[in-house]
Write a protein that holds these residues in place. Structure first.
Motif, PDB file in Angstrom:
ATOM      1  N   PRO A  88     -21.679  51.675 102.740  1.00 29.56           N
ATOM      2  CA  PRO A  88     -21.823  52.215 104.106  1.00 29.56           C
ATOM      3  C   PRO A  88     -20.515  52.773 104.670  1.00 29.56           C
ATOM      4  N   ASN A  89     -19.398  52.314 104.145  1.00 31.64           N
ATOM      5  CA  ASN A  89     -18.104  52.780 104.659  1.00 31.64           C
ATOM      6  C   ASN A  89     -17.729  54.171 104.148  1.00 31.64           C
ATOM      7  N   ARG A 130     -28.223  60.683 100.026  1.00 26.44           N
ATOM      8  CA  ARG A 130     -27.334  59.908 100.889  1.00 26.44           C
ATOM      9  C   ARG A 130     -27.855  59.866 102.329  1.00 26.44           C
ATOM     10  N   SER A 131     -28.518  60.916 102.747  1.00 27.24           N
ATOM     11  CA  SER A 131     -29.097  60.944 104.088  1.00 27.24           C
ATOM     12  C   SER A 131     -30.154  59.848 104.226  1.00 27.24           C
ATOM     13  N   ILE A 132     -31.013  59.762 103.224  1.00 28.37           N
ATOM     14  CA  ILE A 132     -32.049  58.712 103.242  1.00 28.37           C
ATOM     15  C   ILE A 132     -31.400  57.335 103.196  1.00 28.37           C
ATOM     16  N   TYR A 148     -30.102  52.014 105.247  1.00 24.01           N
ATOM     17  CA  TYR A 148     -29.132  50.961 105.569  1.00 24.01           C
ATOM     18  C   TYR A 148     -29.286  50.523 107.026  1.00 24.01           C
ATOM     19  N   GLU A 149     -29.455  51.509 107.891  1.00 25.27           N
ATOM     20  CA  GLU A 149     -29.649  51.203 109.314  1.00 25.27           C
ATOM     21  C   GLU A 149     -30.929  50.402 109.519  1.00 25.27           C
ATOM     22  N   MET A 150     -31.982  50.796 108.809  1.00 23.27           N
ATOM     23  CA  MET A 150     -33.256  50.072 108.901  1.00 23.27           C
ATOM     24  C   MET A 150     -33.122  48.644 108.377  1.00 23.27           C
ATOM     25  N   LEU A 151     -32.458  48.502 107.257  1.00 20.92           N
ATOM     26  CA  LEU A 151     -32.312  47.187 106.636  1.00 20.92           C
ATOM     27  C   LEU A 151     -31.550  46.232 107.543  1.00 20.92           C
ATOM     28  N   PRO A 166     -25.075  45.290 101.123  1.00 17.88           N
ATOM     29  CA  PRO A 166     -23.700  45.723 100.832  1.00 17.88           C
ATOM     30  C   PRO A 166     -22.927  46.015 102.109  1.00 17.88           C
ATOM     31  N   GLY A 167     -21.663  45.613 102.117  1.00 12.38           N
ATOM     32  CA  GLY A 167     -20.766  46.034 103.191  1.00 12.38           C
ATOM     33  C   GLY A 167     -20.799  45.223 104.459  1.00 12.38           C
TER      34      GLY A 167
END
Length: 915
Positions: free
Chosen positions: A663-664, A738-740, A745-748, A771-772
């Motif tokens: 995510p970073n 990467r867009s998906i 990640y935001e959803m998770l 992750p992250g």
């Protein structure tokens, strides 16, 4: 290299199967080792305080489903508050005094009470209660309930008892405590007085009798040959009769039946005639009830008078309008008897047996004496009718045996002295649901006194001394001294020491010129124990405060803990102990029946946790409309477990597709997200807002259904499904991929946080695989705030329109599959014919329709027909004529152009990244 090695398939060690019964205890042990409760408190220190004050369950036996429902609901709220801007300590508690523990020792453990001193027996009660607490504490932990389990409040501890004595003393100081002779609910099975909160109503079969009382002295109003007829369902109270009550404003008729004259309320003549089978009757005269005052009748079988008196409580709803009055066995009887100075006759002892004051029946149990008393009435010609009825009757809620009204000398709290303040405070509290206000208000508005003394030994002693003349002594000095003794030694000292040793050194009192004192042997009502927790916990515990923000218990606590807490708090502070009260219903079986061992329909939390796991039980709690009675069964739990499986699979899919995402470094800024991803991000914000609002209003079933729908409809049926063709097929750093992943990640992280208060074990497990993330537990994070997505409204309108079109396409694909036109949807080529201009315009803006529909090709045809707006599309499905790509499985006309087995897209990816 095989094509499989060129695909970016999901990878995660997060298990597909929850295996909750095995994994949850490991998680709970980890929480304990890492002091997660303390870490949460440290993280949120300094925030506004939110106190949910735990109503103490009784320390006896394993947990039942009511316990589980209650504690899990509390845990939802406390966990959410800790993640949404509050400091929310949770101190669990236990109620530990009372009859059930005494019974458990004598019956289950076969303790011979007679061989022990009171202090010794009480010590065994204490040991038993603490064992029960340990047992229940472990079961609450297994539910995933987070709290200060190492430092709970317990009503038998020294500090709590000392605080409770202070509440009693303050009420006494204000003049609210007094001792008096009054009829109270009495339980022969418990040999103790009971409060209204300890009464439950069950059906009972009772004799229903009509009895004639001869007039002895008509006082110049009656001729003297009349008979008053009374009706009662308690023949055993006839030996205690001292009067007959009539209503001053009612008309009473003298009815001649074959030469005998009977007096009944004029409005009830026909009804009584029917019951007593009077074929021939004549109403000779009528009198106002007020004219009959002080007429003297004779007791049917004792040489005693029965005075005719006036009573406003008399009605014509049942009986004869002439009410048998025994001041020793009824509240109305007692008060009206006091007006006429009748005295109080109570010929029944604490075991429910007649005393010598009931000649002819001495030693008989009151209920068994019904038959002999009825036979006696018949033998003297006073019994006019005997039948049996089944009616609702008060029972002891502990022993489940019938109670009686019995006049005894008891200690009372005079509720009427501060009742108006209580009613005012009730109006100031936020009640959830709203009808709670009316329910408690109606319980309090006519309440006179609360009987707070009990004739048992396992409880907090009433700190009263008596002088030589029998005068009770309750002073600020004595109460304060006893409170200090209890705080230092515990309340057992009351039973170990003589009265003189319990008084302040050098204490003197006018009632005892010789310095001799005795002490009260009664204990306090257990509702006074738990009802004092606003002082013993909210004030005594430094991390809490009074009033609490919330009390949350079952709806039976309107007459119990909500009520007793309010009474004691208003008595000593003038204020309610809570700002809001939330109540829940009872747990029934799958058919809505009350759980009963005799029916065999009892479901217990321990069994659910062994079979399904605590998170399934927690998810069930979130699924029900808990403010009403709720249902649970194996079938219901299996349905909940299926929802859990879908949610868990959603977590696993999201995790699996983030295996190569940092995510970073890999996140895509919002303005660079693909439109479909921004749409899904907007949908996530809608969900977040709805879930947050549902938590704030304690509507947990809204969360359950909203998250379930989001996982199954928005994600599984759409976003997770079509995205496979991008996530698996495209190159690792492909922009669309990467867009998906950015939105995944935001959803998770958002879903994990949003569900953390409910699925406490699972979300912590999920968090450990994300992750992250920096925090060691999702419990140490805050709830996601709904974000503003640019042009969200326009996006939602556009894509919601598209989703409606997509539904039409999916329906057409299903029909084509059923008609064997195609097998899998990727074999198809779809022609979509818009039926309105807006739909045509919409579809022509899309460049990846085949992916969104999960087909191999889409053609948007032109339709020249006039149509209303939003009639959507006609859909035609045909089998695609091309070849199947061996890497992406899309049927394409380009297979073989660049590579003999691959479409051009896959050929380019393989050549560029895997050659």
């Amino acid at each position: 290299m095989g094509y499989k090695e060129t695909l970016l398939m999901p990878k995660t060690e997060f298990p597909m199967r929850g295996n909750l019964p095995k994994r949850e205890p490991e998680m709970q042990q980890k929480w304990e080792q890492e002091n997660i409760y303390e870490k949460v408190q440290t993280r949120t220190e300094g925030r506004p305080l939110f106190v949910l004050h735990d109503g103490p369950p009784y320390a006896n036996g394993d947990l039942h489903m009511g316990h589980a429902l209650n504690k899990v609901l509390k845990d939802f709220i406390v966990r959410y508050k800790s993640m949404s801007g509050y400091h929310a300590p949770y101190v669990p508690g236990w109620d530990t005094h009372g009859l059930p523990i005494e019974v458990a020792l004598t019956k289950k453990k076969k303790i011979d009470r007679k061989s022990l001193s009171v202090a010794e027996f009480r010590e065994l009660c204490k040991e038993y209660a603490l064992e029960q607490i340990d047992n229940q504490r472990e079961q609450f932990k297994q539910l995933g309930v987070r709290g200060d389990w190492d430092n709970p409040y317990i009503t038998l501890t020294k500090d709590y008892e000392a605080a409770q004595i202070k509440v009693f003393g303050e009420m006494a100081n204000r003049g609210y405590i007094y001792k008096g002779l009054k009829p109270v609910y009495w339980s022969p099975s418990s040999e103790s007085a009971l409060a209204e909160a300890e009464i439950e109503y069950k059906d009972k079969r009772s004799p229903s009798i009509y009895v004639a009382f001869d007039v002895k002295d008509g006082k110049g109003v009656l001729t003297g040959d009349e008979k008053f007829i009374i009706w009662t369902t308690t023949p055993w109270t006839i030996p205690a009769n001292l009067a007959i009550a009539v209503h001053p404003a009612l008309e009473y008729a003298v009815v001649n039946v074959k030469g005998e004259k009977f007096i009944v309320a004029a409005d009830l003549v026909e009804q009584v005639s029917s019951v007593l089978e009077w074929d021939e009757k004549t109403v000779e005269k009528t009198y106002k009830g007020s004219e009959l005052e002080r007429v003297v009748a004779s007791h049917p079988f004792y040489d005693r008078e029965s005075l005719v008196i006036l009573g406003e409580h008399v009605t014509t709803e049942a009986g004869t309008g002439c009410v048998h009055t025994a001041p020793g066995h009824g509240e109305d009887d007692f008060w009206v008897g006091k007006e006429y100075d009748l005295g109080v006759l109570c010929p029944v002892d604490e075991k429910g047996k007649f005393t010598a004051e009931a000649p002819g029946f001495e030693g008989q149990f009151y209920d068994k004496a019904n038959k002999e008393i009825t036979e006696k009435l018949e033998s003297v010609g006073a019994l006019l009718k005997l039948e049996f009825i089944t009616h609702s009757y008060p029972h002891d809620w502990r022993t489940k045996k019938p109670t009686i009204f019995r006049a005894t000398s008891q200690w009372f709290a005079s509720i009427k002295d501060f009742r108006e303040t209580i009613l005012e405070e009730i109006r100031n509290v936020n009640w959830i649901p709203e009808w709670g206000e009316t329910r408690l208000y109606n319980m309090v508005k006519d309440r006179e006194d609360w009987c707070i003394s009990r004739q048992r030994v396992w409880g907090l002693p009433i700190p009263v001394f008596y002088g030589e003349n029998g005068e009770p002594i309750i002073t600020e000095e004595t109460v304060e001294h006893v409170s200090k003794l209890f705080r230092e030694h515990g309340s057992n000292i009351w039973f170990e020491k003589e009265a003189k040793e319990l008084l302040p050194e050098g204490f003197t009192h006018p009632s005892s010129p010789n310095g001799k004192f005795t002490k009260e042997t009664d204990i306090m009502d257990v509702w006074f124990d738990s009802g004092s927790s606003h002082q013993g916990v909210l004030v005594e515990r430094p991390e809490l405060q009074r009033p609490a923000d919330m009390y949350l218990e079952g709806s039976d606590q309107y007459r119990g803990w909500f009520n007793s807490s309010l009474s004691t708090s208003v008595a000593v502070t003038g204020k309610a102990p809570y700002k809001s009260v939330l109540s829940h219903g009872f747990v029934n079986d799958g058919e809505g029946r009350k759980m009963s061992k005799s029916i065999g329909n009892v479901i217990v939390p321990s069994k659910i946790m062994k079979q399904f796991g605590g998170d399934i039980l927690r998810l069930w709690v979130a699924s029900v409309d808990y403010q009403s009675d709720v249902r649970i069964s194996d079938d219901i739990l299996k349905q909940v477990a299926e929802v859990y499986r879908k949610v868990r699979n959603t977590f696993r899919f999201l995790l699996g597709n983030l295996h190569d995402f940092d995510p970073n470094t890999d996140s895509v800024s919002e303005e660079n997200l693909e439109e479909v991803d921004r749409y899904m991000l907007a949908r996530l914000q809608q969900l977040t807002s709805k879930v947050r609002n549902a938590y704030d209003t304690y509507e947990f079933s809204v969360i359950y259904h909203s998250v379930h729908n989001f996982c199954t409809i928005d994600l599984s049926s759409f976003y997770l499904d079509f995205a496979k063709d991008i996530l698996y097929i495209e190159a690792k750093d492909d922009k669309r991929r990467r867009s998906i992943q950015t939105v995944y990640y935001e959803m998770l992280t958002s879903l994990t946080k949003l569900l953390s208060p409910i699925l406490s074990h699972t979300t912590d497990e999920v968090w450990s695989y994300i992750p992250g993330v920096e925090e060691e537990s999702v419990q140490l994070t805050d709830m996601p705030e709904p974000k503003t997505v640019k042009d969200a409204d326009e996006l939602l309108v556009k894509w919601n329109h598209f989703m409606a079109v997509r539904d039409d396409v999916l329906k057409a694909l299903e029909e084509a599959r059923n008609e064997k036109v195609i097998g899998k949807s990727l074999e198809s080529r779809v022609i979509v014919v818009p039926k309105d201009k807006k739909t045509a315009q919409l579809l022509n803006e899309f460049t990846h329709l085949h992916q969104y529909f999960i087909v191999s090709a889409v053609e948007v045809a032109e339709n020249h027909a006039e149509a209303k707006e939003y009639e959507h599309v006609d859909v035609f499905v045909e089998k695609h004529p091309g070849e199947k790509c061996q890497r992406c499985w899309v049927v394409s006309d380009t297979v073989g152009e660049q590579h003999e087995e691959l479409c051009n897209r896959c050929a380019s990816i393989v050549e560029t990244h895997y050659a």
